[in-house]
Design a protein around this motif. Structure first.
Motif, mmCIF file in Angstrom:
data_model
loop_
_atom_site.group_PDB
_atom_site.id
_atom_site.type_symbol
_atom_site.label_atom_id
_atom_site.label_comp_id
_atom_site.label_asym_id
_atom_site.label_seq_id
_atom_site.Cartn_x
_atom_site.Cartn_y
_atom_site.Cartn_z
ATOM 1 N N ILE A 88 -7.195 -21.188 -24.472
ATOM 2 C CA ILE A 88 -7.784 -20.194 -23.573
ATOM 3 C C ILE A 88 -8.981 -19.527 -24.251
ATOM 4 N N SER A 91 -11.979 -21.778 -24.118
ATOM 5 C CA SER A 91 -12.571 -21.839 -22.781
ATOM 6 C C SER A 91 -13.357 -20.569 -22.465
ATOM 7 N N ASP A 152 -1.545 -24.948 -15.814
ATOM 8 C CA ASP A 152 -2.972 -25.198 -16.018
ATOM 9 C C ASP A 152 -3.830 -24.210 -15.239
ATOM 10 N N HIS A 155 -5.640 -21.134 -16.877
ATOM 11 C CA HIS A 155 -6.974 -21.244 -17.452
ATOM 12 C C HIS A 155 -8.041 -20.853 -16.427
ATOM 13 N N THR A 203 -11.452 -28.128 -21.312
ATOM 14 C CA THR A 203 -10.566 -27.374 -22.203
ATOM 15 C C THR A 203 -10.052 -28.245 -23.342
#
Length: 423
Positions: A88, A91, A152, A155, A203
């Protein structure tokens, strides 16, 4: 993929990068140009998993502070990432860098016309294993927030909250082709008018030791001789190639319609792309499917095979994979194949799996805008002497049209076409 109702082109206006050789796009440019390898010894002490391209010693708060965004946005990023898994954090950092480069902060944009496409699936397996190990005897103490954080979609939620994005959002899973697949879906959204701006976020694949062991047991991992220096172990397209080397990497590109983009700030045009299947559930590669993807992407871009002057290859360093891609390139380009410069960015940063296509798109744009091609690291004895596989050092090369390939397990074949902007 071409919408006959729309004449707008799709431009790349921002990029963010984080990998084993750099913390940002400029650092990535320097590493590519100098052929600086990010492969290192694994700290896991496992003989089967000896090497990798790892993101080491990242100061999340310090890296956030270095970005060219407002203090308010930095504070928001630190708050969202404080207790988040590393994936995370990566990203967040790459999305913010791309957001800043595209000049998004302070622009008057309709945030319901901005979308997010996330590349990858099963993104939190390492975190899931940690939680399972820590709470297996006392599951009643698992944090309630884990119920949504292991998905997912978390994210996407973090990035959308950070940047106040309220348009289309979804994730795309296509194994190692996920990055390209996400780029293609982002292209579709902008091209057909579903949104004006789209963040494509690649990611990092946060693998646990279980997935790494599975790759090793499959025979897919390279670096089987742990005595080899790390910088010499990864060998795409070399006769001594023995498999891929895992890389940690994240990237973000911002796609924008030419109707709304400030063209003077655009970096490149995304001209087309295609996803085709082999009709196969296993890990086998298929030169026919790879060739179909390349041909279709070129056709969708409205150009000829002879217009391509550079290929960022999938180039995993797997003997069968490299040989399959070489066959496909020769089948598509014929005699013109010898004129095309070809390299594999994986030789420098490792195979970033889900984010590979996004990381390699960024690499391609960097080379295109700086008129050079980076070397294939450790390419001493090419498996095909007739192809123009870049050896030794970076060299000057003007790139007008580039092809970037990504192929994945279970028969996923993808290619995208990038076009340099005039002036």
């Amino acid at each position: 993929m071409r919408d006959q109702k729309s004449n707008r082109s799709v431009l790349i206006t921002g990029m963010g990068s984080l990998n084993s050789v750099s913390r940002n796009v400029e650092g990535f440019r320097e590493a590519l140009y100098n052929g600086r390898c990010g492969i290192a010894k694994s700290s896991e002490g496992n003989e089967q998993i000896s090497f990798g391209g790892f993101i080491k010693d990242l100061d999340f708060r310090g890296q956030t502070d270095s970005l060219a965004v407002s203090d308010e946005l930095k504070k928001k990023a630190v708050s969202l990432g404080r207790r988040a898994p590393d994936g995370i954090k990566y990203s967040i950092l790459t999305s913010l860098e791309a957001w800043a480069q595209a000049g998004m902060e302070g622009r008057e944009c309709d945030n319901t016309r901005i979308g997010i496409v996330l590349a990858g699936s099963n993104l939190s397996v390492n975190e899931q294993l940690r939680v399972a190990s820590e709470y297996s005897d006392q599951p009643e103490f698992i944090s309630p927030s884990y119920a949504f954080q292991f998905m997912d979609t978390y994210h996407i939620g973090v990035i959308s909250e950070l940047l106040s994005v309220k348009g289309v959002g979804f994730s795309v899973g296509s194994a190692s082709a996920s990055g390209n697949s996400a780029i293609i879906q982002g292209y579709n959204l902008v091209k057909n008018g579903s949104c004006d701006i789209c963040l494509v976020v690649g990611t990092a694949a946060d693998l646990s030791y279980i997935e790494k062991h599975a790759f090793a047991n499959l025979g897919a991992l390279g670096g089987k001789d742990a005595s080899i220096p790390p910088e010499s172990v990864y060998r795409p397209f070399d006769r001594k190639h023995d498999g891929f080397i895992y890389g940690q990497g994240a990237g973000c590109i911002i796609l924008e319609s030419s109707d709304t983009a400030e063209k003077t700030k655009a970096l490149a045009e995304l001209s087309g792309g295609c996803i085709v299947l082999d009709g196969n559930h296993g890990p086998e590669c298929n030169p026919d499917g790879e060739a179909r993807a390349m041909r279709a992407a070129i056709e969708m871009a409205g150009i000829e095979c002879g217009d391509i002057d550079y290929i960022n290859a999938h180039g995993t360093g797997s003997p069968l994979g490299d040989e399959s891609e070489v066959r496909a390139i020769r089948e598509v380009f014929g005699s013109h194949a010898a004129n095309i410069r070809i390299n594999s960015t994986k030789s420098i940063i490792g195979h970033c799996l889900f984010s590979a296509g996004v990381c390699e798109c960024i690499s391609t744009v960097i080379q295109m805008t700086n008129s050079f091609v980076h070397p294939n690291i450790n390419l001493n004895a090419p498996i095909d002497e007739g192809l123009n596989l870049v050896k030794g050092m970076s060299s000057e090369h003007s790139i007008r049209y580039a092809l970037s390939n990504s192929f994945g397990f279970s028969g996923f074949n993808t290619s995208i076409v990038l076009k340099a902007l005039e002036g």
